[in-house]
Motif scaffolding. Structure first.
Motif, short mmCIF file in Angstrom:
data_model
loop_
_atom_site.label_atom_id
_atom_site.label_comp_id
_atom_site.label_asym_id
_atom_site.label_seq_id
_atom_site.Cartn_x
_atom_site.Cartn_y
_atom_site.Cartn_z
N GLN A 24 -7.98 2.50 7.38
CA GLN A 24 -7.69 2.72 5.96
C GLN A 24 -7.36 4.19 5.68
O GLN A 24 -6.35 4.51 5.06
CB GLN A 24 -8.89 2.29 5.11
N ASN B 29 -4.66 -4.54 -1.65
CA ASN B 29 -5.33 -4.11 -0.42
C ASN B 29 -6.50 -5.01 -0.03
O ASN B 29 -6.54 -5.52 1.10
CB ASN B 29 -5.76 -2.65 -0.54
N SER C 190 -11.62 2.03 -2.02
CA SER C 190 -12.80 1.48 -1.35
C SER C 190 -13.85 1.03 -2.36
O SER C 190 -14.46 -0.04 -2.20
CB SER C 190 -13.40 2.52 -0.41
N ASP D 183 0.83 -1.21 0.00
CA ASP D 183 0.00 0.00 0.00
C ASP D 183 0.86 1.26 0.00
O ASP D 183 0.58 2.22 -0.72
CB ASP D 183 -0.92 0.02 1.23
N ARG E 165 -6.32 -7.66 3.16
CA ARG E 165 -7.21 -7.51 4.32
C ARG E 165 -8.07 -8.77 4.51
O ARG E 165 -8.36 -9.17 5.64
CB ARG E 165 -8.10 -6.28 4.14
#
Length: 295
Positions: free
Chosen positions: A87, A221, A47, A28, A225
């Motif tokens: 985040q 990402n 997102s 990231d 996660r």
């Protein structure tokens, strides 16, 4: 309270998922810096892209997702809020300070998670894991020592907020092992996408920025996660969090190789100690590590 011995293969699976998750998430910092975009633009696009991936997965387990949302509404909302906070603050931290600063602070996750797990779950840490955490603390101290006095206080503070949210969420995932990971991660993505939609300006980004953000949002990402959130199903929170330093070491490597942000010798020494502490408490334990606490 009861004493439980988790099967070694299951615990090793938890370690593997934690290591893989942190390795993927470690990129990231590279994608954020390479994009050169505003933190809120990145947070919004990542997102939305994550929701596309999670949505496709949720369609395959539609009934289970709805059942989990009804049964675990409170914990899922907590995961959503914590995920959104971590985040946004993590991405913002990278735009306000040096990458080694951010990933060094992230390495404090084992200590925080072990503490939260003891308070919330009464999940005691074995002597071997405690020793591993102590070694990582020493390594983290060496890494952070190079940042003392630098004018990056805002970025460092944001990184600290991110890692606290991250550690608490690890404990929640451990407490609610059967809770839908897809639903929790989707809620976090929604809670980031909705507020940032009012200030983000994706149209202002150039092609290189889009390439970096797409790599981050469609692959690294969300998959990182997802892997990490599944790790607490199989291993105690303190052990899972021990793999957070994977992001520290990998992040420093990415910054040096691709961005020419080279660490000091003392930082490298600290990273070596962190790795050894992590391996000593997990992979090097031939006995299969016994976890104590309540399920």
């Amino acid at each position: 309270m009861k004493t439980a011995r988790s099967p070694a293969p299951s615990r090793r699976l938890g370690w593997g998922l934690a290591a893989l998750g942190m390795l993927l998430v470690s990129t990231d910092s590279l994608w954020v810096r390479a994009s050169g975009a505003d933190a809120l633009d990145i947070a919004f696009i990542v997102s939305v892209l994550s929701l596309v991936l999670y949505g496709a997965m949720a369609l395959r387990e539609r009934a289970a997702s709805w059942a989990s949302l009804r049964a675990d509404t409170g914990p899922l909302l907590a995961i959503g809020v914590l995920g959104a906070v971590s985040q946004i603050t993590f991405i913002s931290a990278i735009t306000h300070t040096e990458i080694p600063n951010v990933v060094a602070i992230v390495a404090s996750a084992p200590v925080l998670a072990a503490g939260f797990a003891w308070i919330v779950l009464r999940e005691r840490t074995s002597p071997r894991v405690a020793a591993g955490i102590a070694l990582t603390v020493v390594g983290i101290g060496l890494v952070v020592s190079t940042s003392i006095g630098s004018p990056n206080l805002l970025g460092d503070f944001l990184a600290l907020v991110a890692v606290v949210a991250f550690a608490v969420s690890t404990v929640i995932w451990r407490r609610h092992r059967e809770m839908s990971r897809i639903v929790g991660l989707s809620l976090a993505a929604i809670l980031v996408a909705v507020p940032t939609a009012f200030v983000a300006d994706p149209g202002a980004l150039d092609a290189p920025a889009w390439a970096a953000i797409l790599a981050m949002g469609l692959l690294c990402n969300p998959l990182g996660r997802l892997a990490y959130s599944n790790a607490p199903k199989h291993a105690p929170a303190g052990e899972v969090a021990l793999f957070a330093p994977v992001e520290t070491v990998a992040g420093i490597v990415w910054a040096a190789v691709f961005l020419s942000e080279y660490p000091a010798v003392i930082t490298v020494a600290g990273a070596v100690i962190v790795i050894f502490g992590m391996l000593y408490a997990t992979v090097f334990d031939r006995r299969g590590a016994v976890a104590f606490g309540t399920d």
